[in-house]
Design a protein around this motif. Structure first.
Motif, mmCIF file in Angstrom:
data_model
loop_
_atom_site.group_PDB
_atom_site.id
_atom_site.type_symbol
_atom_site.label_atom_id
_atom_site.label_comp_id
_atom_site.label_asym_id
_atom_site.label_seq_id
_atom_site.Cartn_x
_atom_site.Cartn_y
_atom_site.Cartn_z
ATOM 1 N N LEU A 108 -0.312 11.446 -6.237
ATOM 2 C CA LEU A 108 0.095 11.790 -7.599
ATOM 3 C C LEU A 108 1.530 12.296 -7.699
ATOM 4 C CD1 LEU A 108 -3.122 13.420 -9.089
ATOM 5 C CD2 LEU A 108 -2.310 11.064 -9.269
ATOM 6 N N SER A 109 2.078 12.804 -6.595
ATOM 7 C CA SER A 109 3.474 13.245 -6.606
ATOM 8 C C SER A 109 4.437 12.076 -6.401
ATOM 9 C CB SER A 109 3.712 14.289 -5.514
ATOM 10 O OG SER A 109 2.921 15.423 -5.753
ATOM 11 N N SER A 110 3.915 10.904 -6.084
ATOM 12 C CA SER A 110 4.687 9.670 -5.883
ATOM 13 C C SER A 110 5.648 9.722 -4.698
ATOM 14 C CB SER A 110 5.484 9.301 -7.143
ATOM 15 O OG SER A 110 4.595 8.981 -8.172
ATOM 16 N N ASP A 111 5.400 10.615 -3.745
ATOM 17 C CA ASP A 111 6.315 10.728 -2.615
ATOM 18 C C ASP A 111 5.692 10.314 -1.281
ATOM 19 O OD1 ASP A 111 4.593 12.881 -2.414
ATOM 20 O OD2 ASP A 111 6.155 14.377 -2.067
ATOM 21 N N LYS A 112 4.456 9.812 -1.287
ATOM 22 C CA LYS A 112 3.781 9.394 -0.053
ATOM 23 C C LYS A 112 3.154 8.014 -0.257
ATOM 24 C CE LYS A 112 4.224 13.424 2.018
ATOM 25 N NZ LYS A 112 5.476 13.678 2.636
ATOM 26 N N HIS A 113 2.974 7.325 0.849
ATOM 27 C CA HIS A 113 2.314 6.016 0.833
ATOM 28 C C HIS A 113 1.132 6.049 1.801
ATOM 29 C CE1 HIS A 113 5.359 4.137 -1.671
ATOM 30 N NE2 HIS A 113 6.229 4.879 -1.015
ATOM 31 N N TYR A 114 0.257 7.047 1.589
ATOM 32 C CA TYR A 114 -0.908 7.225 2.449
ATOM 33 C C TYR A 114 -1.846 6.015 2.410
ATOM 34 C CZ TYR A 114 0.131 12.271 2.568
ATOM 35 O OH TYR A 114 0.703 13.496 2.745
ATOM 36 N N ASP A 115 -1.931 5.381 1.250
ATOM 37 C CA ASP A 115 -2.891 4.304 1.023
ATOM 38 C C ASP A 115 -2.259 2.955 1.337
ATOM 39 O OD1 ASP A 115 -5.124 5.912 -0.540
ATOM 40 O OD2 ASP A 115 -3.172 6.552 -1.283
ATOM 41 N N GLN A 116 -2.995 2.130 2.060
ATOM 42 C CA GLN A 116 -2.465 0.837 2.492
ATOM 43 C C GLN A 116 -3.556 -0.223 2.487
ATOM 44 O OE1 GLN A 116 0.738 0.185 3.125
ATOM 45 N NE2 GLN A 116 1.294 2.318 2.746
ATOM 46 N N ILE A 117 -3.119 -1.465 2.477
ATOM 47 C CA ILE A 117 -3.995 -2.618 2.684
ATOM 48 C C ILE A 117 -3.434 -3.342 3.898
ATOM 49 C CG2 ILE A 117 -4.807 -4.815 1.768
ATOM 50 C CD1 ILE A 117 -4.444 -3.610 -1.058
ATOM 51 N N ALA A 118 -4.270 -3.516 4.923
ATOM 52 C CA ALA A 118 -3.822 -4.140 6.167
ATOM 53 C C ALA A 118 -4.638 -5.401 6.436
ATOM 54 C CB ALA A 118 -3.981 -3.155 7.333
ATOM 55 N N TYR A 119 -4.027 -6.366 7.105
ATOM 56 C CA TYR A 119 -4.664 -7.643 7.394
ATOM 57 C C TYR A 119 -4.073 -8.183 8.692
ATOM 58 C CZ TYR A 119 -0.220 -8.904 5.467
ATOM 59 O OH TYR A 119 1.122 -8.958 5.232
ATOM 60 N N PHE A 120 -4.739 -9.183 9.243
ATOM 61 C CA PHE A 120 -4.233 -9.848 10.436
ATOM 62 C C PHE A 120 -3.416 -11.075 10.037
ATOM 63 C CE2 PHE A 120 -7.960 -7.633 12.150
ATOM 64 C CZ PHE A 120 -7.343 -6.938 13.177
ATOM 65 N N PRO A 121 -2.407 -11.426 10.845
ATOM 66 C CA PRO A 121 -1.638 -12.640 10.548
ATOM 67 C C PRO A 121 -2.559 -13.862 10.569
ATOM 68 C CG PRO A 121 -0.758 -11.493 12.482
ATOM 69 C CD PRO A 121 -2.000 -10.777 12.059
ATOM 70 N N GLY A 122 -2.109 -14.928 9.979
ATOM 71 C CA GLY A 122 -2.899 -16.156 9.944
ATOM 72 C C GLY A 122 -3.511 -16.365 8.589
ATOM 73 N N GLU A 123 -4.755 -16.820 8.578
ATOM 74 C CA GLU A 123 -5.406 -17.174 7.318
ATOM 75 C C GLU A 123 -5.470 -15.994 6.347
ATOM 76 O OE1 GLU A 123 -9.603 -18.897 5.531
ATOM 77 O OE2 GLU A 123 -9.298 -18.962 7.693
ATOM 78 N N SER A 124 -5.802 -14.798 6.846
ATOM 79 C CA SER A 124 -5.881 -13.625 5.953
ATOM 80 C C SER A 124 -4.549 -13.379 5.266
ATOM 81 C CB SER A 124 -6.281 -12.378 6.735
ATOM 82 O OG SER A 124 -7.572 -12.522 7.275
ATOM 83 N N LYS A 125 -3.471 -13.416 6.022
ATOM 84 C CA LYS A 125 -2.142 -13.196 5.456
ATOM 85 C C LYS A 125 -1.810 -14.279 4.437
ATOM 86 C CE LYS A 125 2.649 -12.424 6.825
ATOM 87 N NZ LYS A 125 3.561 -12.238 7.965
#
Length: 176
Positions: A108-125
Motif C-alpha cells: 500500500l505504500s507503493s515502495d515494495k515489490h513483494y508480490d510476483q508472478i514467476a514462470y519457467f522459460p519455454g511454453e509457460s513464458k
C-alpha cells in the motif's frame, strides 16, 4: 547459518486449469515475512526455495497434470534483483520474473515489490502476453477516503483491515 525448512507458515494454494489443449498449474503463496534479521531472511529464502523446488518438480514430472507452472503471490522479496537472498532462492532453479507493465508497488505504500508472478522459460513464458502488473485499486475502493488526500493514513488502514495490505497482481495470457 544452518537452518532447515520446517514447512510453510501459511499453506500455498494450488489451482489447475485447462483451456483447449493448454493446461496451467498455479500456486499462490503468502510466505513468511518476520524481520530483517539474518535468521528470518534465511527462513524466507527457505520457504521461497521450497516453492521453486515444488514448481520445478511439477514442471518436470511426466505425471503432472500441467507443465505450465506459475508460482505467484507474496514472496516478501526485498529487492527484485540478483544478490537478494529471497530473489535468488526463487530464481535458482530457473523461474523467471517478468517486468511489470505498471509502476506501482504491490504494497500500500507503493515502495515494495513483494508480490510476483514467476514462470519457467519455454511454453509457460510464451503464454504470457506483454501485460503483467499490479492493479492500482486505490481510487476505486473507498473513493470517499481516497479523495481526501489528507487522510492517506486512514485510507491505508481501512484497506488493510477490509481488503488487504497488498494490491492484487494480474497477468494476461494469450491462447496457445
Amino acid at each position: 547459518m544452518n537452518q532447515t525448512f520446517d514447512g510453510f507458515d501459511r499453506t500455498p494454494y494450488l489451482a489447475a486449469f485447462q483451456a483447449g489443449k493448454t493446461s496451467l498449474m498455479m500456486v499462490n503463496v503468502h510466505l513468511f515475512f518476520g524481520s530483517e534479521s539474518a535468521r528470518d531472511m534465511n527462513r524466507r529464502a527457505l520457504e521461497t526455495f521450497a516453492v521453486a523446488k515444488w514448481a520445478r518438480a511439477r514442471q518436470k514430472s511426466k505425471f503432472s497434470f500441467a507443465r505450465n507452472v506459475f508460482a505467484m503471490g507474496d514472496f516478501n522479496i526485498p529487492k527484485k534483483k540478483a544478490g537478494d537472498p529471497v530473489f535468488d532462492a526463487l530464481t535458482k532453479l530457473g523461474l523467471e520474473l517478468p517486468a511489470h507493465s505498471s509502476e506501482i508497488g504491490s504494497n500500500l505504500s507503493s515502495d515494495k515489490h513483494y508480490d510476483q508472478i514467476a514462470y519457467f522459460p519455454g511454453e509457460s513464458k510464451n503464454l504470457i502476453s506483454s501485460a503483467v502488473g499490479i492493479f492500482d485499486f486505490d481510487g476505486a475502493i473507498f473513493p470517499t477516503l481516497w479523495k481526501d488526500g489528507n487522510n492517506v493514513k486512514n485510507f491505508r488502514a481501512y484497506l488493510r483491515y477490509y481488503i488487504s495490505d497488498h494490491r492484487p497482481m494480474w497477468i494476461q495470457l494469450r491462447p496457445a
